[in-house]
Design an enzyme around this catalytic site. Structure first.
Site, PDB file in Angstrom:
ATOM      1  N   PRO A  10      25.790  58.267  52.510  1.00 12.37           N
ATOM      2  CA  PRO A  10      26.556  58.666  51.329  1.00 12.37           C
ATOM      3  C   PRO A  10      27.943  58.035  51.236  1.00 12.37           C
ATOM      4  CG  PRO A  10      26.361  60.492  52.881  1.00 12.37           C
ATOM      5  CD  PRO A  10      25.428  59.424  53.355  1.00 12.37           C
ATOM      6  N   ARG A  18      36.579  52.665  47.968  1.00 13.72           N
ATOM      7  CA  ARG A  18      36.863  53.974  48.529  1.00 13.72           C
ATOM      8  C   ARG A  18      37.749  53.841  49.765  1.00 13.72           C
ATOM      9  NH1 ARG A  18      32.632  56.087  52.890  1.00 13.72           N
ATOM     10  NH2 ARG A  18      33.439  58.170  53.195  1.00 13.72           N
ATOM     11  N   TYR A  23      38.224  51.858  55.159  1.00 14.11           N
ATOM     12  CA  TYR A  23      36.930  51.150  55.130  1.00 14.11           C
ATOM     13  C   TYR A  23      37.037  49.692  54.684  1.00 14.11           C
ATOM     14  CZ  TYR A  23      35.266  55.920  55.701  1.00 14.11           C
ATOM     15  OH  TYR A  23      35.052  57.181  56.186  1.00 14.11           O
ATOM     16  N   ASN A  73      24.133  52.972  59.251  1.00 10.65           N
ATOM     17  CA  ASN A  73      25.415  53.668  59.130  1.00 10.65           C
ATOM     18  C   ASN A  73      25.120  54.930  58.314  1.00 10.65           C
ATOM     19  OD1 ASN A  73      27.863  54.751  58.599  1.00 10.65           O
ATOM     20  ND2 ASN A  73      28.851  52.849  57.967  1.00 10.65           N
TER      21      ASN A  73
HETATM   22  C1  DHK Z   1      31.567  56.443  57.128  1.00 10.59           C
HETATM   23  C2  DHK Z   1      31.717  57.661  56.552  1.00 10.59           C
HETATM   24  O1  DHK Z   1      31.473  57.831  55.251  1.00 10.59           O
HETATM   25  C3  DHK Z   1      32.198  58.825  57.305  1.00 10.59           C
HETATM   26  O2  DHK Z   1      31.652  60.035  56.833  1.00 10.59           O
HETATM   27  C4  DHK Z   1      31.969  58.690  58.794  1.00 10.59           C
HETATM   28  C5  DHK Z   1      31.687  56.239  58.598  1.00 10.59           C
HETATM   29  C6  DHK Z   1      32.450  57.335  59.289  1.00 10.59           C
HETATM   30  C7  DHK Z   1      32.168  54.841  58.910  1.00 10.59           C
HETATM   31  O3  DHK Z   1      33.166  54.658  59.603  1.00 10.59           O
HETATM   32  O4  DHK Z   1      31.504  53.876  58.502  1.00 10.59           O
HETATM   33  O5  DHK Z   1      32.640  59.737  59.465  1.00 10.59           O
END
Ligand code: DHK
Length: 146
Positions: A10, A18, A23, A73
Site C-alpha cells: 500500500p 509521497r 522515500y 516490499n
Molecule cells: C514502506 C512503507 O509504506 C512503510 O509502511 C514501511 C516501507 C516502510 C519502506 O521503507 O519501503 O514501514
C-alpha cells in the site's frame, strides 16, 4: 524465461510523490527500469503494486506457478499481515524483503516484520537500490540451482 515478481504494498503507487524526504523522488517505473537492468539473461521482471492485502496474496499464489523468486516490499503490511506471511510460506523459491527506508531508525512499530519470518534476505535503507540487490540475489540463487 523465468519470472521474478516484484511485489509492492500500500501507498507505493505514490512513490516519488509521497514523503520524498523518506522515500525519495523516484517512482515505481524507475523500480521497474532498475530491476530490468540488473536481471540476468533468461529472467523477466513483473513489477506489481496494490493497496489491497488480498490482491497481494493472490499474486503470491500466482507466483507459485509462474515465478522463480519474489522480491517484496509489503509496505505497511510488513508490520501487520500474518496472511501475507502465510501466503509466502506456500512459495518454494527465494523471497527477498525490501524496505526503501531504514525502518529500524524509524518508529518502533516499524521494527517488527511478519514477512522476515519467511524472507531469505532482508534489505532496508538502501532506497531503490534495495530492489536491484533483491533481483540480483534471486538471479544468483536460481542460477546456482539450474
Ligand atoms: C514502506 C512503507 O509504506 C512503510 O509502511 C514501511 C516501507 C516502510 C519502506 O521503507 O519501503 O514501514
Amino acid at each position: 524465461m523465468k519470472s521474478i515478481y516484484v511485489l509492492n504494498g500500500p501507498n507505493l503507487n505514490l512513490l516519488g510523490k509521497r514523503q520524498p524526504e523518506i522515500y525519495g523522488h523516484e517512482t515505481l517505473e524507475d523500480v521497474e527500469r532498475l530491476c530490468e537492468g540488473v536481471a540476468t539473461d533468461g529472467f523477466e521482471i513483473r513489477v506489481l503494486q496494490s493497496n489491497h492485502e488480498g490482491q497481494i496474496i493472490d499474486w503470491i499464489h500466482e507466483a507459485r506457478e509462474n515465478a522463480c523468486g519474489i522480491v517484496i516490499n509489503p509496505a505497511a503490511f510488513t508490520h501487520t499481515s500474518v496472511a501475507i506471511l502465510d501466503a509466502l510460506n506456500t512459495f518454494d523459491g527465494p523471497v527477498i524483503e525490501v524496505h526503501i527506508s531504514q525502518v529500524h531508525k524509524r518508529e518502533s512499530f516499524r521494527h517488527h516484520s511478519y514477512v522476515s519470518h519467511r524472507a531469505d534476505g532482508v534489505i532496508a535503507g538502501l532506497g531503490l537500490e534495495g530492489y536491484a540487490a533483491g533481483v540480483r540475489r534471486i538471479c544468483q540463487l536460481v542460477d546456482a540451482h539450474r
